[in-house]
Structures are given as C-alpha cells and as structure tokens.
Scaffold this motif. Structure first.
Motif: not given
Length: 239
Positions: A61, A108-110, A116
């Motif tokens: 990440r 893209s996380i959230d 990630r």
C-alpha cells in the motif's frame, strides 16, 4: 367394508405396487447405476487433482497525494511497460513487462488516496517481491515521467503462504450426485424403451383379464427330460 374404506385400501395397494415396481426397476439394473456413478465420480476426482497450480496473493500500500481524476492516470502509469521492465530487471525475472503487468492489479481503497498494489503468483515470495518492487520503481521513476512526486510508503507486501485457490472435494461431491442422478435416469429411460413383458400383472393389464395359469419355459433339456420320462412309462407299461 364401506366404499370409502375400499377406495383407501385400493389406493394404498396401488402405492405399494408402484413403489415395489420402482424398486425392482432400479434393482434390475443396479450395476448400471453404480457404474455410471463411479465413472462420474472418477472424472470429478481426476479434475479435482489436475487443477492448476496454487496461486498466492500479496499486496503493498502507498499513499498518493492526487485527486481522483489524476489518480487514474498514475494507476495506468504504474502498470506501464516502462515501470514493469525495470521491475523485472530489479528482481532478475525472465518475464516480459506485459506478463508482469498482467499479474498486477491496482485499486483505490474506499476511494481514498491509499492505493493497493496486489500481485498474484505461483510463488508467494515472488508475489510479495513484485508488489514491493513495483512500488519502489514507481516512486523512483514517476518524477521522471510526469511532474509528480507525492508518493509515500504505507505498508510493504508480506509473504502470504495461504493459496487463494486451495483445493477442496466439492467437485467430487457434485460429480457423485450428478452421476447418481444420470444413472437412475438412464435406467428409467431403458425401462421405458423395453417392450418385454416381465410380470403376470403386466399381462393382466395388457389383455384385461386375470391370468389363470402359466406355461413353463421349454428348453432343450426339459424336452429331453420329458421324452425320457415318457419312454420309461411306456417301458413299464403304465401308458
């Protein structure tokens, strides 16, 4: 006996007869059901044990200081052959940039600025190495490709020894059930195509009258035996 009781008894008898007939049909070709079930289960066992190699997944990440629109551009650059070629050279992997790019997915996380980088490989160590090398090369090269340097490490990829496509016996169970159903269905199909009269009850249903007697099957052995017996009676003068 009232009419209602008589009808109930007759209905129960009919059910018993039907169940007995079904059982006899299955019993007659039971070996065929077993054979088809075993073949199907064997095919499932073979398929289950010839599955592709186990795959391992690892993710790193990073934090990228860019808006959502520009983030998409950076994600495309991260999997570009310019980056992937340097990743392959750094890890001394004999793989094309396109093949390496195919092993990598970025999201893209959230919808945050955290990206990630996920890598899938048959070797859990190499999967982690590719993920970490991609981040390292991207951070070092992105400033030379575009005027952007706001990239920070968040977490490195760790070696994950748990495969994402572990084998189980589900295929064997499914093929067993399918084989059993096909076997039973095939037996009933053969029975429906068989015009042979197999019981006195079938004869009564065909001709519409009760059977009063039967004639034994006359084989060559029975005929010779009958002739021998008749000869003995004539010899003793009993005829």
């Amino acid at each position: 006996m009232s009419h209602k009781i008589y009808v109930m008894v007759e209905r129960d008898m009919a059910k018993d007869i039907n169940l007995r007939e079904l059982f006899m049909i299955l019993k007659k070709r039971f070996w065929m059901i077993i054979f088809i079930t075993l073949v199907a289960t064997g095919a499932g066992y073979f398929q289950n044990n010839t599955q592709l190699d186990l795959l391992y997944q690892s993710s790193s990440r990073i934090i990228v200081g860019a808006n959502a629109e520009y983030m998409k551009t950076l994600m495309v650059i991260m999997r570009d052959p310019v980056i992937m070629e340097k990743v392959g050279q750094k890890l001394e992997l004999n793989r094309s940039p396109e093949r390496l790019a195919g092993q990598i997915s970025i999201d893209s996380i959230d919808n945050s600025q955290v990206l990630r980088i996920t890598v899938i490989d048959t070797d859990p160590v190499i999967a982690a190495d590719i993920a970490n090398a991609t981040v390292s090369v991207f951070k070092a090269e992105i400033g030379n490709i575009v005027d952007f340097n706001d990239v920070s490490y968040l977490s490195d990829a760790k070696v994950n020894q748990n495969p994402i496509n572990s084998k189980d016996n589900r295929i064997i169970y499914i093929t067993f059930i399918i084989g059993l159903m096909i076997g039973i269905g095939f037996v009933f199909l053969l029975h429906s195509l068989d015009d042979t009269v197999n019981s006195l009850r079938e004869i009564e249903e065909l001709v519409g009258v009760p059977v009063l007697g039967t004639v034994s099957k006359m084989t060559k052995k029975n005929i010779n035996k009958k002739k021998q017996k008749q000869f003995e009676l004539e010899y003793r003068g009993e005829i």
